[in-house]
Design a protein around this motif. Sequence first.
Motif, short mmCIF file in Angstrom:
data_model
loop_
_atom_site.label_atom_id
_atom_site.label_comp_id
_atom_site.label_asym_id
_atom_site.label_seq_id
_atom_site.Cartn_x
_atom_site.Cartn_y
_atom_site.Cartn_z
N THR A 69 0.84 -1.20 0.00
CA THR A 69 0.00 0.00 0.00
C THR A 69 0.87 1.25 0.00
O THR A 69 0.61 2.21 -0.73
CB THR A 69 -0.94 0.00 1.23
OG1 THR A 69 -1.74 -1.18 1.18
CG2 THR A 69 -1.83 1.22 1.25
N HIS A 70 1.92 1.23 0.80
CA HIS A 70 2.83 2.38 0.89
C HIS A 70 3.47 2.64 -0.47
O HIS A 70 3.55 3.78 -0.93
CB HIS A 70 3.88 2.10 1.96
CG HIS A 70 4.69 3.28 2.33
ND1 HIS A 70 6.01 3.40 1.97
CD2 HIS A 70 4.39 4.41 3.01
CE1 HIS A 70 6.49 4.56 2.41
NE2 HIS A 70 5.52 5.18 3.04
N ALA A 71 3.92 1.58 -1.13
CA ALA A 71 4.54 1.73 -2.45
C ALA A 71 3.53 2.28 -3.46
O ALA A 71 3.87 3.14 -4.28
CB ALA A 71 5.07 0.38 -2.93
N LYS A 72 2.30 1.81 -3.38
CA LYS A 72 1.26 2.28 -4.30
C LYS A 72 0.98 3.78 -4.08
O LYS A 72 0.85 4.54 -5.05
CB LYS A 72 -0.02 1.48 -4.09
CG LYS A 72 -1.13 1.85 -5.04
CD LYS A 72 -2.35 0.96 -4.82
CE LYS A 72 -3.45 1.31 -5.79
NZ LYS A 72 -4.63 0.47 -5.60
N VAL A 73 0.92 4.21 -2.83
CA VAL A 73 0.69 5.62 -2.53
C VAL A 73 1.85 6.48 -3.04
O VAL A 73 1.65 7.53 -3.63
CB VAL A 73 0.47 5.83 -1.01
CG1 VAL A 73 0.46 7.31 -0.65
CG2 VAL A 73 -0.83 5.16 -0.58
N ARG A 74 3.09 5.99 -2.86
CA ARG A 74 4.26 6.72 -3.39
C ARG A 74 4.18 6.86 -4.90
O ARG A 74 4.45 7.93 -5.45
CB ARG A 74 5.56 6.00 -3.01
CG ARG A 74 6.06 6.30 -1.62
CD ARG A 74 7.51 5.85 -1.43
NE ARG A 74 7.82 4.58 -2.03
CZ ARG A 74 7.83 3.41 -1.39
NH1 ARG A 74 7.55 3.36 -0.11
NH2 ARG A 74 8.13 2.30 -2.02
N GLU A 75 3.80 5.77 -5.59
CA GLU A 75 3.69 5.81 -7.05
C GLU A 75 2.60 6.79 -7.50
O GLU A 75 2.78 7.52 -8.48
CB GLU A 75 3.41 4.41 -7.59
CG GLU A 75 4.60 3.49 -7.49
CD GLU A 75 4.25 2.04 -7.78
OE1 GLU A 75 3.10 1.76 -8.21
OE2 GLU A 75 5.13 1.18 -7.58
N MET A 76 1.49 6.81 -6.78
CA MET A 76 0.40 7.72 -7.13
C MET A 76 0.85 9.18 -6.93
O MET A 76 0.53 10.05 -7.74
CB MET A 76 -0.85 7.42 -6.31
CG MET A 76 -1.51 6.11 -6.70
SD MET A 76 -3.11 5.78 -5.92
CE MET A 76 -2.69 5.68 -4.19
N ARG A 77 1.60 9.43 -5.84
CA ARG A 77 2.11 10.78 -5.61
C ARG A 77 3.08 11.16 -6.72
O ARG A 77 3.04 12.28 -7.23
CB ARG A 77 2.80 10.88 -4.25
CG ARG A 77 3.40 12.26 -4.00
CD ARG A 77 4.06 12.39 -2.67
NE ARG A 77 5.24 11.54 -2.56
CZ ARG A 77 6.09 11.57 -1.54
NH1 ARG A 77 5.88 12.41 -0.53
NH2 ARG A 77 7.13 10.78 -1.51
N VAL A 108 12.70 8.74 -6.61
CA VAL A 108 13.62 8.55 -5.49
C VAL A 108 12.77 8.49 -4.23
O VAL A 108 12.13 9.47 -3.85
CB VAL A 108 14.65 9.69 -5.39
CG1 VAL A 108 15.52 9.52 -4.15
CG2 VAL A 108 15.50 9.74 -6.65
N THR A 109 12.75 7.33 -3.58
CA THR A 109 11.87 7.16 -2.42
C THR A 109 12.55 7.47 -1.10
O THR A 109 11.91 7.89 -0.16
CB THR A 109 11.32 5.72 -2.37
OG1 THR A 109 12.41 4.81 -2.32
CG2 THR A 109 10.46 5.44 -3.59
#
Length: 102
Positions: free
Chosen positions: A39-47, A82-83
Amino acid sequence: MSDEEVQRVLDSIDALGETGDAADRARSLTKLLDEWPDTHAKVREMRQQAVVELREQGMSLRKIGDLLGLSFTRVKQISEGVTNPREQKRKQEAKGAADSAE
């Protein structure tokens, strides 16, 4: 997503820790934690996609930074995917040291 929607998500998470008996709470929270990395990765990608869209609309990094309350440097990093800048810098330094040792 509006600020109200974000608050509803946060309130839902809080409710998981406050509702039901201890076993139900523990199961629910375990399930949430198990799903969290994806979920965290998905939110980062959406941002990232939203920032890229703003750039494509002609908005500057500084303007996006002002809008999001971030530095233009961080906005640039987000747009490039870049995360974790510190971790990536550490990995680059370690790779450089390994390459030098060869």
